[in-house]
Design a protein around this motif. Sequence first.
Motif, PDB file in Angstrom:
ATOM      1  N   ASN A   1      39.696  43.197  59.574  1.00 48.89           N
ATOM      2  CA  ASN A   1      39.892  43.356  60.907  1.00 48.89           C
ATOM      3  C   ASN A   1      39.508  44.653  61.561  1.00 48.89           C
ATOM      4  O   ASN A   1      39.377  45.396  60.556  1.00 48.89           O
ATOM      5  CB  ASN A   1      41.398  42.856  61.128  1.00 48.89           C
ATOM      6  CG  ASN A   1      41.854  41.496  61.040  1.00 48.89           C
ATOM      7  OD1 ASN A   1      41.048  40.455  61.166  1.00 48.89           O
ATOM      8  ND2 ASN A   1      42.917  41.277  60.284  1.00 48.89           N
ATOM      9  N   GLY A   2      39.362  44.934  62.670  1.00 47.84           N
ATOM     10  CA  GLY A   2      38.901  46.118  63.264  1.00 47.84           C
ATOM     11  C   GLY A   2      40.040  46.378  64.371  1.00 47.84           C
ATOM     12  O   GLY A   2      41.052  45.878  64.527  1.00 47.84           O
ATOM     13  N   THR A   3      40.087  47.637  64.784  1.00 49.89           N
ATOM     14  CA  THR A   3      41.101  48.282  65.723  1.00 49.89           C
ATOM     15  C   THR A   3      40.006  49.082  66.633  1.00 49.89           C
ATOM     16  O   THR A   3      39.013  49.870  66.572  1.00 49.89           O
ATOM     17  CB  THR A   3      41.922  49.266  65.198  1.00 49.89           C
ATOM     18  OG1 THR A   3      41.297  50.568  64.311  1.00 49.89           O
ATOM     19  CG2 THR A   3      42.923  48.613  64.007  1.00 49.89           C
ATOM     20  N   ILE A   4      40.723  49.333  67.769  1.00 57.48           N
ATOM     21  CA  ILE A   4      40.226  50.121  68.741  1.00 57.48           C
ATOM     22  C   ILE A   4      41.227  51.073  69.174  1.00 57.48           C
ATOM     23  O   ILE A   4      42.579  50.804  69.651  1.00 57.48           O
ATOM     24  CB  ILE A   4      39.707  49.653  70.101  1.00 57.48           C
ATOM     25  CG1 ILE A   4      38.489  48.576  69.821  1.00 57.48           C
ATOM     26  CG2 ILE A   4      39.539  50.508  71.156  1.00 57.48           C
ATOM     27  CD1 ILE A   4      38.166  48.127  71.044  1.00 57.48           C
ATOM     28  N   SER A   5      41.246  52.557  69.071  1.00 51.89           N
ATOM     29  CA  SER A   5      42.118  53.483  69.486  1.00 51.89           C
ATOM     30  C   SER A   5      41.939  53.879  70.750  1.00 51.89           C
ATOM     31  O   SER A   5      41.006  54.190  71.352  1.00 51.89           O
ATOM     32  CB  SER A   5      42.266  54.595  68.521  1.00 51.89           C
ATOM     33  OG  SER A   5      42.439  54.154  67.130  1.00 51.89           O
ATOM     34  N   ILE A   6      42.995  53.688  71.735  1.00 50.10           N
ATOM     35  CA  ILE A   6      42.876  54.034  73.276  1.00 50.10           C
ATOM     36  C   ILE A   6      43.309  55.419  73.344  1.00 50.10           C
ATOM     37  O   ILE A   6      44.501  55.455  73.395  1.00 50.10           O
ATOM     38  CB  ILE A   6      43.690  52.941  73.890  1.00 50.10           C
ATOM     39  CG1 ILE A   6      43.054  51.632  73.497  1.00 50.10           C
ATOM     40  CG2 ILE A   6      43.262  53.382  75.404  1.00 50.10           C
ATOM     41  CD1 ILE A   6      43.752  50.306  74.394  1.00 50.10           C
TER      42      ILE A   6
END
Length: 280
Positions: A149-154
């Motif tokens: 899985n991936g992530t997006i850091s906001i």
Amino acid sequence: MKNFLKMIGIGVALILVATTGYAQTLTVGSASGTQEQTITIPVNFTNDTNNVVGLQFDVTFDTGLLIVTTDPTKGSALTNIDVFWGANYGDGFAKVIVSTMDLTPLPSGEIAILTILIVGASGTAQLQLSNVVMSDTDGNSVKPAALNNGTISINTSTIQNAAPPDPLLSVLYSPWGEFINPADTPPIAINPTPAMVVPQMSVNSCSDVNWPIMYIWLPDYGIGIDVSPLASSICESSILTIELGAVDFTDWAGLVFDVYCGYVTSSGDIYYNAYEVNVE
């Protein structure tokens, strides 16, 4: 006809439980950005034993943080390859179905690209794989070795009221093109005739300007208007000029409004200046 029948078998396999294990992996990329920024996320496929000719997957996410704005597109690994491509998106998911037309193995590499708009102000958004099905040349389901899985850091946007180290330059042209510096003559006054609203400001480099912004606030009415889509801009010699165009103030004598103008960088930082305008 034989290949066509195999394609039917592959389609059936894409809805069955996987039965054969190989060394295939599927990986969603990760990135970082700020609220209201649009980013692209790659989905990479590794077809180590060259058994897989058909692939299906969903990527799900929290709609309070992210939304997908368009159908997923083919990745660079599929360039000049004849494939069946099916992709769509909805509330909280993006879906891809792909298979080669001639039943040759799918290539390893970037298989799909997701276009995502960040709507959350901060936090870490998960990009989770689900409904993953792979099929081999005989229409049998293939169990992947790994799903990543991936992530997006906001990140929280950094808002500044100038663009260091250059001094801020913000001006408004009168109807006759006279140069008025609000720092010298605040507030700015214009005659109730058609006038060009043309603010300017200095920037470190024109390459820093990802997109310009202009916002007008009418304090007497409690109304704010984002006129950025209506404005044009040009950046030369580290000076950003944003032009709203001719506005007829004939019927608006006595109107007071605030102009906020500036730009957003590719990293999401916002630089702006604000000043008051009086229609005499």
